[in-house]
Write an enzyme that holds these catalytic residues in place. Structure first.
Site, PDB file in Angstrom:
ATOM      1  N   CYS A   1       0.809  -1.223   0.000  1.00 48.96           N
ATOM      2  CA  CYS A   1       0.000   0.000   0.000  1.00 48.96           C
ATOM      3  C   CYS A   1       0.841   1.272   0.000  1.00 48.96           C
ATOM      4  CB  CYS A   1      -1.008  -0.008   1.144  1.00 48.96           C
ATOM      5  SG  CYS A   1      -0.304   0.081   2.805  1.00 48.96           S
TER       6      CYS A   1
ATOM      7  N   HIS B   1      -2.885   1.331   6.822  1.00 51.72           N
ATOM      8  CA  HIS B   1      -3.093   1.198   5.379  1.00 51.72           C
ATOM      9  C   HIS B   1      -3.265   2.581   4.773  1.00 51.72           C
ATOM     10  CE1 HIS B   1      -4.140  -0.896   1.707  1.00 51.72           C
ATOM     11  NE2 HIS B   1      -5.273  -0.211   1.605  1.00 51.72           N
TER      12      HIS B   1
ATOM     13  N   HIS C   1      -5.569   1.605  -4.518  1.00 49.88           N
ATOM     14  CA  HIS C   1      -4.674   1.080  -3.492  1.00 49.88           C
ATOM     15  C   HIS C   1      -4.219  -0.327  -3.829  1.00 49.88           C
ATOM     16  CE1 HIS C   1      -7.719  -1.330  -0.875  1.00 49.88           C
ATOM     17  NE2 HIS C   1      -8.231  -1.161  -2.073  1.00 49.88           N
TER      18      HIS C   1
END
Length: 195
Positions: free
Chosen positions: A109, A159, A171
């Protein structure tokens, strides 16, 4: 190429970048059966906008940058940087998630965010938490395409993705997944802007 031409070209390309999973696609996009083909061009344009969706329009507007909103020249530099990073991340659709990877063909990520912004001209730290610490924190009502979306548990960020508009992010989700456009699935998010 004018800003409007770039926007039209981006809107025509976008359906392949953000298509829904095949099970829902037909129900969401409507019918392309022959009886619908005889409608006026205005109806066809409406169908195209419905099919492409708000995400495509917002992404196209972000990519076109300040050319569509000349009155926003004070934020043109930040907008251009964010628009470039968003376009670069979207261009990595389908790249596999690999923990610790930061491009150019595999990402985690924060690696996707770091790589996209570096290609756009801005160096960011490696981890999601460090990226959060580097941003200007903003409210959800102020978010715009290209801003960063940080998912957190308590005070810890775990994240990050790049906001694409309409409540969606680009993402690299998790092991076994690929870079994709996805709706934000929780309210436990913070937003940050790269200046």
């Amino acid at each position: 190429m004018s800003a409007m031409s770039r926007t039209r070209a981006a809107v025509r390309r976008e359906p392949s970048a953000g298509t829904a999973p095949s099970g829902r696609r037909a129900a969401e996009e409507g019918s392309d059966s022959r009886p619908h083909l005889g409608r006026s061009s205005g109806t066809r344009r409406s169908r195209l906008v419905n099919r492409v969706g708000a995400t495509a329009v917002l992404t196209a507007a972000a990519v076109a940058g300040a050319g569509l909103a000349p009155g926003l020249s004070g934020t043109a530099d930040a907008g251009t940087l964010s628009a470039k990073a968003l376009r670069i991340a979207a261009g990595k659709r389908g790249a596999p998630y690999v923990y610790g990877a930061a491009g150019p063909t595999r990402f985690d990520c924060s690696g996707l965010v770091m790589w996209s912004y570096r290609k756009a001209g801005k160096t960011l730290p490696r981890t999601a938490q460090a990226q959060y610490n580097r941003t200007h924190h903003i409210r959800s009502g102020s978010r715009r395409p290209g801003d960063l979306v940080f998912f957190h548990s308590g005070s810890s960020v775990y994240h990050v993705g790049i906001y694409a508009g309409s409540g969606k992010i680009w993402h690299a989700p998790h092991s076994g997944a690929r870079v994709r456009l996805e709706r934000i699935w929780t309210k436990s998010v913070w937003y940050g802007r790269i200046g």
